[in-house]
Scaffold this active site. Structure first.
Site: not given
Lengths: 86, 404
Positions: B163, B295, B306, B327, B332, B391
């Site tokens: 990502c 994010h 976050e 998003k 995403h 990830f």
């Protein structure tokens, strides 16, 4: 539809021509089909006729499959259909 | 020797719109492009929503032989790159070609091509697949085709960091122009993973929402996948100024860190280090950052981690930062998400408009920052950061500032 007509149809689709524009003596180069296009044509032929074509993209001239002209391809496919019919 | 790096072109293609202007316009209108997926075998999926590009006819954009060679992730990148290059006004037919490169991010590459190929041999029992499966699926296909389409002969590669892929890619592009390795870089990212096998794999992790993407909302229950691409022209400022280019924004800083902790769970410390170092790299202080494109995946753990990381990185200055997750609108986009999200940072510093986080009903008390909720906000912003936390514990943060 004959093998020859079907081959012309496949080549015409690849070259963005009409089948009538594909003459027996034309080479793939004449039709504007490049090396990647040849590989797609071989795939389409295998799918259409349920045959396996002995074409080696590393060295097409060494392949046991004549692609020098439209007529040569039709003849070669005709032979393969007979050989692989069993 | 350090050069200033500016953005002179942008292009985008995703469910929110099929050009950068339409994507930004939709973001500012708070439109949500998440809807029921229209893909084969969708009834066998337990997650049936996504931000899917609809009303797109590849034959209107590409020839038959091009479509045979281009997986959708390549098509999207080419469309976005074409728009960005056209806006920049650059022409790569001369020596500039040798000083122009391409770095794109992608997490899935030609995943749809793999999915179809494996379906043909395993499920349909076929003994041959289309001859272009390999050149379609390879991760660098989009970067290579963009380089071919525009004649860019400098550094060209693809970055795959899940990502964070496009933020890492844009960070590389930024550093190449800043260091003088290239005059111009076409950079961004692209992904197209909305196929049966792709969604099935994500279902397994149980982090997808079945009903919507609600970042920072108390009722959030997971992420929603999207697809698309965005590509930018990063250019040496001196080069851009000499040709009188229209400059959209300045790329001021970049930082990347690794959590070295967990393969999927985000980490406050690693994210905070990346954010603080990016702002520091830009030569800015935290109080100059007016906007954060988070994010903001809308998983329970990402959003609160976050927010904690923002506080940890910037202390009290975090209270003065407007934060949103776009998003919630475009989904995403995985390896392309940071690129699409950079559009909102450019709009923030250039036009003073902040894209909202839509679908927020009740703000989670654990996300107690100035979240731009549900409708866009007009406010002057000097600098903005764009977060991406992948990830694998890989964090990449880009800092933009208003060009002046």
């Amino acid at each position: 539809m004959s093998v020859s007509d079907k081959i012309k149809e496949i080549l015409a689709e690849q070259a963005l021509l009409t089948p009538g524009d594909v003459t027996d003596d034309a080479s793939l180069l004449d039709l504007g089909i490049d090396s990647l296009g040849v590989v797609e044509v071989i795939f389409a032929i295998e799918e259409e006729f349920s045959i396996s074509v002995p074409f080696n993209a590393n060295d097409p001239a060494a392949s046991d499959f004549d692609i020098s002209s439209v007529q040569a391809i039709s003849n070669a496919v005709g032979q393969l259909i007979t050989q692989q019919a069993s | 020797m350090s050069r200033r790096v500016v953005i002179t072109g942008q292009g985008a293609f995703c469910a929110l719109g099929q050009s950068a202007d339409s994507v930004v316009g939709a973001m500012m209108n708070g439109e949500c492009a998440i809807d029921r997926l229209e893909i084969p075998d969708v009834d066998r999926l337990s997650v049936q929503i996504g931000a899917q590009i609809k009303g797109y006819d590849p034959t209107a954009m590409f020839s038959r032989s091009e479509i045979a060679l281009y997986d959708p992730f390549t098509q999207y990148a080419l469309i976005a790159a074409q728009e960005a290059v056209a806006q920049s006004g650059l022409d790569f037919s001369d020596q500039l070609a040798l000083q122009t490169g391409v770095v794109l991010g992608s997490a899935g590459g030609g995943l749809q091509t793999q999915d179809q190929s494996y379906k043909a041999v395993y499920e349909d029992g076929k003994n041959r697949v289309h001859p272009f499966v390999v050149p379609r699926l390879m991760m660098n296909a989009a970067s290579s085709h963009v380089s071919m389409a525009h004649g860019a002969k400098g550094p060209c590669f693809t970055v795959a960091t899940a990502c964070a892929s496009s933020n890492h890619a844009m960070g590389q592009a930024f550093q190449m122009v800043r260091s003088g390795m290239a005059k111009v870089m076409l950079t961004g990212g692209s992904d197209s993973m909305l196929c049966f096998g792709g969604i099935k794999a994500w279902e397994g992790l149980r982090v997808l929402s079945p009903d919507g993407c609600r970042p920072f909302c108390l009722s959030r229950n997971g992420m929603v996948q999207g697809e698309g691409a965005a590509v930018f022209v990063f250019e040496d400022y001196e080069h851009a100024a000499a040709r009188g280019a229209n400059i959209l924004a300045e790329v001021a800083g970049f930082s990347m860190t690794a959590d070295a902790a967990d393969i999927v769970v985000p980490n406050e410390e690693g994210a905070a280090r990346a954010m603080a170092a990016s702002v520091n790299d830009a030569g800015l202080t935290a109080d100059q950052i007016g906007y954060v494109n988070a994010h903001g995946t809308a998983t329970a753990v990402n959003d609160k981690t976050e927010v904690a990381a923002l506080r940890s990185a910037f202390g009290a200055a975090a209270n003065g930062m407007a934060v949103s997750s776009t998003k919630s609108m475009h989904g995403h986009i995985m390896g392309g998400t940071g690129a699409v999200e950079l559009l909102s940072c450019i709009a923030a510093v250039k036009d003073g408009i902040l894209a909202p986080t839509v679908n927020v009903q009740d703000l989670d008390p654990a996300c107690d920052l100035d979240i731009v909720m549900n409708s866009a906000r007009e406010t002057k912003v000097d600098a903005a950061i764009s977060n991406a936390f992948a990830f694998g514990g890989l964090n990449a943060v880009i800092t933009l500032k208003r060009f002046q």
